[in-house]
Enzyme design. Structure first.
Site, short mmCIF file in Angstrom:
data_model
loop_
_atom_site.label_atom_id
_atom_site.label_comp_id
_atom_site.label_asym_id
_atom_site.label_seq_id
_atom_site.Cartn_x
_atom_site.Cartn_y
_atom_site.Cartn_z
N GLY A 184 6.41 8.81 -1.63
CA GLY A 184 7.13 9.91 -1.00
C GLY A 184 6.21 10.61 -0.01
O GLY A 184 5.92 10.06 1.04
N SER A 240 1.72 3.75 -1.12
CA SER A 240 2.26 4.59 -0.06
C SER A 240 1.69 6.00 -0.21
O SER A 240 0.47 6.17 -0.25
CB SER A 240 3.79 4.55 -0.10
OG SER A 240 4.35 5.13 1.04
N TRP A 241 2.54 7.05 -0.31
CA TRP A 241 2.01 8.39 -0.58
C TRP A 241 1.20 8.38 -1.87
O TRP A 241 0.22 9.13 -2.01
CB TRP A 241 3.14 9.41 -0.69
CG TRP A 241 2.73 10.62 -1.47
CD1 TRP A 241 3.10 10.94 -2.74
CD2 TRP A 241 1.82 11.66 -1.05
NE1 TRP A 241 2.50 12.11 -3.15
CE2 TRP A 241 1.71 12.57 -2.13
CE3 TRP A 241 1.11 11.90 0.12
CZ2 TRP A 241 0.91 13.70 -2.07
CZ3 TRP A 241 0.31 13.04 0.18
CH2 TRP A 241 0.22 13.92 -0.90
N ASP A 268 3.92 -4.09 7.62
CA ASP A 268 4.30 -2.79 7.08
C ASP A 268 4.61 -1.85 8.25
O ASP A 268 3.74 -1.53 9.06
CB ASP A 268 3.13 -2.24 6.26
CG ASP A 268 3.46 -0.97 5.50
OD1 ASP A 268 4.31 -0.21 5.97
OD2 ASP A 268 2.83 -0.76 4.44
N HIS A 319 6.33 -3.02 3.33
CA HIS A 319 5.68 -1.88 2.68
C HIS A 319 5.95 -1.77 1.18
O HIS A 319 5.11 -1.27 0.44
CB HIS A 319 6.16 -0.60 3.38
CG HIS A 319 5.58 0.67 2.84
ND1 HIS A 319 4.25 1.03 3.04
CD2 HIS A 319 6.14 1.69 2.12
CE1 HIS A 319 4.03 2.20 2.48
NE2 HIS A 319 5.15 2.62 1.91
#
Length: 316
Positions: A46, A113-114, A268, A296
């Site tokens: 996120g 990711s985050w 990605d 991703h």
């Protein structure tokens, strides 16, 4: 493809609860695997994405004792979509609270990711409590990375999907789309917030896999998910993670001595390969795995194979 590793079987938590982390926030957490086995923490993406049942399945349940949690304001944590007292450093402190609750000195930190951003922020703050790092889809939250995905860059690869994202904002405000969405995502009018949230969330849900995935699109379009995801994500990006630009890469020397794996899909769109390359150059000790033919998402077959191979290797 049959040789690629895939998810472990579905598993239910053996323990779960709500942790009062202060500031009016209650954080949902759950624990899966085998109590007392190798400790690990899963950091979701996120920010604002929340954890889910699929994410439990990247660890061998016989060899790991894993905590997953919904970060402030999202998933089952409360209050829903809350932005106050919700920063990178609040989350780093929450991870420490969970480690202390679990009663372990060190644990494997897994983030994509985050989640990779948060994992790096945590590991660079508390390296003494990190046994290993498994990182996917590296996101260092630098200004150019935000511009790439939300202003000009990924838009060149997905113009059909980016157009609704851009067109939702009046032409006079399009020079800074992140700030323009901020105005709408914090609007006192719920309809305004929801409309902006769904479009923001859909842009990501439709571009994080190499091949189209309608299930991903549907999940990101869900109103409850989108409102927390878009509000919290945008909130973090407007404030650039409450970090200096380039801080996580610049401070990678603090990871010295921590075994790690960097896994990144060649194609990605959300977090370009340059991110992983820059971290690799700054943290040479880590195993660096470029996954060809992948985007991703954790669910990309090649990425999932590398992630489970890594957790298996560190378990042993």
């Amino acid at each position: 493809m049959s040789e690629l590793r895939s998810f472990y079987p579905p598993i239910e938590p053996f323990e779960s609860g709500m942790l009062d982390v202060g500031d009016g926030h209650q954080v949902y957490w759950e624990r899966v695997g085998t109590r007392g086995a190798k400790p690990a923490v899963f950091l979701h993406g996120g920010p604002g994405g929340g954890c889910n049942a699929t994410q439990r399945r990247v660890f061998d349940p016989a060899k790991y004792d894993v905590i997953l949690f919904d970060q402030r304001g999202c998933g089952r944590s409360t209050p829903h979509a809350e932005l106050e007292a919700n920063t990178t450093w609040h989350l780093v402190a929450d991870i420490e609270r969970l480690r202390e609750m679990m009663g372990v000195d060190k644990w494997l930190v897994f983030g994509g990711s985050w989640g990779s951003t948060l994992a790096l922020a945590y590991a660079e703050t508390h390296p003494e409590h990190v046994s290993e790092l498994v990182l996917r889809g590296i996101f260092a939250l630098r200004r150019w990375e935000l511009q790439w995905y939300y202003q000009h860059g990924a838009s060149l690869m997905h113009p059909d999907k980016f157009e609704p994202f851009r067109e939702h904002i009046p032409a006079a405000e399009r020079a800074d789309l992140i700030s323009a969405y901020r105005k709408r995502l914090v609007s006192p009018d719920r309809a305004t917030r929801v409309a902006a949230a769904k479009i923001w969330s859909l842009w990501e849900g439709s571009t994080i896999t190499l091949m189209p995935d309608q299930g991903m699109v549907d999940a990101f379009s869900d109103e409850d998910f989108a409102i927390a995801f878009a509000r919290i994500e945008n909130h973090y990006f407007v404030h650039e993670g409450w970090m200096e630009d380039g801080q996580l890469i610049d401070n990678a020397g603090k990871l010295k001595g921590i075994p790690g794996v960097i896994i990144h899909g060649r194609y990605d769109m959300a977090t370009p390969m340059q991110n992983a390359w820059d971290l690799h150059k700054a943290w040479r000790e880590a195993d660096f795995r470029i996954v060809e033919g992948a985007g991703h998402a954790l669910s990309e077959p090649g990425i999932l194979h590398e992630l489970i191979s890594a957790t298996d290797r560190f378990a042993d």
